[in-house]
Design a protein around this motif. Structure first.
Motif, PDB file in Angstrom:
ATOM      1  N   PHE A   1      35.991  38.295  41.099  1.00 50.37           N
ATOM      2  CA  PHE A   1      37.440  38.252  40.872  1.00 50.37           C
ATOM      3  C   PHE A   1      38.003  39.666  40.763  1.00 50.37           C
ATOM      4  O   PHE A   1      39.006  40.019  41.397  1.00 50.37           O
ATOM      5  N   ALA A   2      37.347  40.502  39.948  1.00 49.75           N
ATOM      6  CA  ALA A   2      37.857  41.852  39.696  1.00 49.75           C
ATOM      7  C   ALA A   2      37.780  42.720  40.951  1.00 49.75           C
ATOM      8  O   ALA A   2      38.722  43.470  41.252  1.00 49.75           O
TER       9      ALA A   2
ATOM     10  N   ALA B   1      39.506  44.959  36.900  1.00 50.92           N
ATOM     11  CA  ALA B   1      39.910  45.336  38.258  1.00 50.92           C
ATOM     12  C   ALA B   1      40.554  46.717  38.260  1.00 50.92           C
ATOM     13  O   ALA B   1      40.305  47.539  39.153  1.00 50.92           O
ATOM     14  N   GLY B   2      41.374  46.997  37.246  1.00 50.69           N
ATOM     15  CA  GLY B   2      42.003  48.307  37.142  1.00 50.69           C
ATOM     16  C   GLY B   2      40.983  49.421  36.969  1.00 50.69           C
ATOM     17  O   GLY B   2      41.112  50.505  37.562  1.00 50.69           O
TER      18      GLY B   2
ATOM     19  N   GLY C   1      43.546  40.093  28.949  1.00 49.07           N
ATOM     20  CA  GLY C   1      43.239  39.728  30.333  1.00 49.07           C
ATOM     21  C   GLY C   1      42.093  40.542  30.909  1.00 49.07           C
ATOM     22  O   GLY C   1      42.289  41.419  31.755  1.00 49.07           O
ATOM     23  N   TYR C   2      40.876  40.254  30.434  1.00 51.71           N
ATOM     24  CA  TYR C   2      39.740  41.118  30.734  1.00 51.71           C
ATOM     25  C   TYR C   2      39.473  41.301  32.225  1.00 51.71           C
ATOM     26  O   TYR C   2      39.299  42.432  32.697  1.00 51.71           O
ATOM     27  N   ALA C   3      39.405  40.217  32.984  1.00 52.91           N
ATOM     28  CA  ALA C   3      39.035  40.335  34.403  1.00 52.91           C
ATOM     29  C   ALA C   3      40.050  41.195  35.174  1.00 52.91           C
ATOM     30  O   ALA C   3      39.677  42.012  36.024  1.00 52.91           O
ATOM     31  N   THR C   4      41.334  41.025  34.872  1.00 50.02           N
ATOM     32  CA  THR C   4      42.370  41.834  35.522  1.00 50.02           C
ATOM     33  C   THR C   4      42.277  43.290  35.080  1.00 50.02           C
ATOM     34  O   THR C   4      42.420  44.225  35.890  1.00 50.02           O
ATOM     35  N   SER C   5      41.999  43.499  33.784  1.00 54.49           N
ATOM     36  CA  SER C   5      41.820  44.865  33.279  1.00 54.49           C
ATOM     37  C   SER C   5      40.604  45.525  33.921  1.00 54.49           C
ATOM     38  O   SER C   5      40.623  46.717  34.246  1.00 54.49           O
TER      39      SER C   5
ATOM     40  N   ARG D   1      40.557  42.242  43.338  1.00 54.24           N
ATOM     41  CA  ARG D   1      41.883  42.730  42.921  1.00 54.24           C
ATOM     42  C   ARG D   1      41.906  44.230  42.656  1.00 54.24           C
ATOM     43  O   ARG D   1      42.953  44.774  42.291  1.00 54.24           O
TER      44      ARG D   1
ATOM     45  N   ARG E   1      43.326  32.153  26.193  1.00 53.73           N
ATOM     46  CA  ARG E   1      42.713  33.361  26.724  1.00 53.73           C
ATOM     47  C   ARG E   1      43.157  34.583  25.918  1.00 53.73           C
ATOM     48  O   ARG E   1      44.297  34.642  25.469  1.00 53.73           O
TER      49      ARG E   1
END
Length: 263
Positions: free
Chosen positions: A70-71, A48-49, A42-46, A74, A38
Motif C-alpha cells: 500500500f505504502a 508512504a511519505g 494514518g500509519y500506512a499513508t505516513s 502511494r 484507526r
C-alpha cells in the motif's frame, strides 16, 4: 448495525470463520462483522511519505506484505532498495507474491533472530505491529542519521476479549508493550526518540464468527485457541451478542519515530 440477523446459528457462523484463510494481514473478511477505529496518524499513508525520501528501506515482520505494498503504491518515489523480513512461512510466500512485482525481496527470518543484514545497511526501517522490537538489531542495521518509523501494539490491547476467555491477567502481562518502557529500551540501544504517541481505539465484534476468525488470525491473543477448547465460552458469548449487541473491546496502538544519531 448488525449485518447478521439472529437467524444465523452458532454453528453456521463458527463454520464460516473456521473455513476462512488466516495468512497475511488482510482484514477485509471482517467487513460488516467487526469494526476497529484507526489511529489518527494514518500509519500506512505516513509510511508512504517516508518511503518517498528514503534510499534503502527494511520492513520488519511484513506479514503478507499488504501495508508495505500500500505504502509503496502511494510513495512519491520508489527507494533504490527495499527488503522485507517475515518469520511465518505462509506469510513469506504471500508477501513474496505481492511484493516481488515491486522489486522487493522478502527474506525468511525468524522474528526473534538477529537480522541477516550488515551494519548501517538502511536509512529507513519500518514495521507495523512487530511481535517485539529488537532495539539493538534495529539500531545496528540503521545508518547514522537513519530512522525507525513504526506502529506498535500497546499494552492491554483487546484485553476485554483476552480476559473473557483467559480470566484476569497479571499486572505484568497487562503492562507489557508499554510505550514508555519501549522508549527506554530504544534509548538504551542508542536511538533518539523523535515522536511517540499512543491511542486506545474502540473495536466491536458483531457476531461470534468475527471473534473466532480474529482469535485464529491473531494467535497470540488467546494462545492455543481452538473452537473445541473454548466452545462453552463461545456459545455463551454468541448468546450475549445476540441479546445485547456487539461485544466491545479496545485496541492499543502507538506510533514510534526514532533516529540513530549522526555522530
Amino acid at each position: 448495525m448488525n449485518a447478521h440477523p439472529p437467524g444465523r446459528t452458532f454453528e453456521d457462523l463458527v463454520a464460516e470463520a473456521v473455513a476462512a484463510p488466516t495468512e497475511g494481514w488482510d482484514f477485509s473478511w471482517f467487513e460488516g462483522r467487526a469494526t476497529e477505529a484507526r489511529p489518527s496518524w494514518g500509519y500506512a499513508t505516513s509510511m508512504a511519505g517516508r518511503l518517498g525520501s528514503a534510499t534503502a528501506v527494511l520492513d520488519l515482520q511484513t506479514g503478507g506484505g499488504e501495508v508495505l505494498d500500500f505504502a509503496l503504491g502511494r510513495a512519491a518515489a520508489a527507494p533504490a532498495l527495499v527488503v522485507a523480513t517475515e518469520g511465518w512461512p505462509p506469510n513469506v510466500a504471500k508477501a513474496t507474491a505481492l511484493l516481488r512485482p515491486r522489486g522487493v525481496a522478502v527474506v525468511a527470518s525468524p522474528d526473534d533472530a538477529p537480522l541477516p543484514f550488515a551494519d548501517a545497511a538502511f536509512d529507513l526501517v519500518v514495521s507495523r505491529h512487530p511481535v517485539r522490537p529488537h532495539w539493538a538489531e534495529i539500531a545496528r542495521v540503521l545508518e547514522p542519521g537513519g530512522t525507525y518509523f513504526a506502529q506498535h501494539v500497546g499494552p492491554s490491547s483487546v484485553f476485554e476479549l483476552v480476559e473473557y476467555f483467559l480470566g484476569p491477567q497479571p499486572e505484568e502481562t497487562r503492562r507489557g508493550r508499554d510505550p514508555e518502557r519501549e522508549r527506554a529500551d530504544a534509548e538504551a540501544a542508542g536511538l533518539e526518540i523523535v515522536d511517540l504517541r499512543a491511542e486506545r481505539l474502540r473495536m466491536e465484534f458483531h457476531d461470534i464468527g468475527a471473534v473466532v476468525h480474529f482469535l485464529r488470525k491473531v494467535v497470540w491473543m488467546v494462545p492455543g485457541f481452538t473452537v473445541e477448547a473454548y466452545e462453552p465460552q463461545l456459545r455463551a458469548l454468541h448468546e450475549r451478542i445476540q441479546a445485547e449487541g456487539p461485544f466491545v473491546a479496545h485496541s492499543s496502538r502507538h506510533l514510534f519515530d526514532a533516529r540513530k544519531p549522526s555522530h
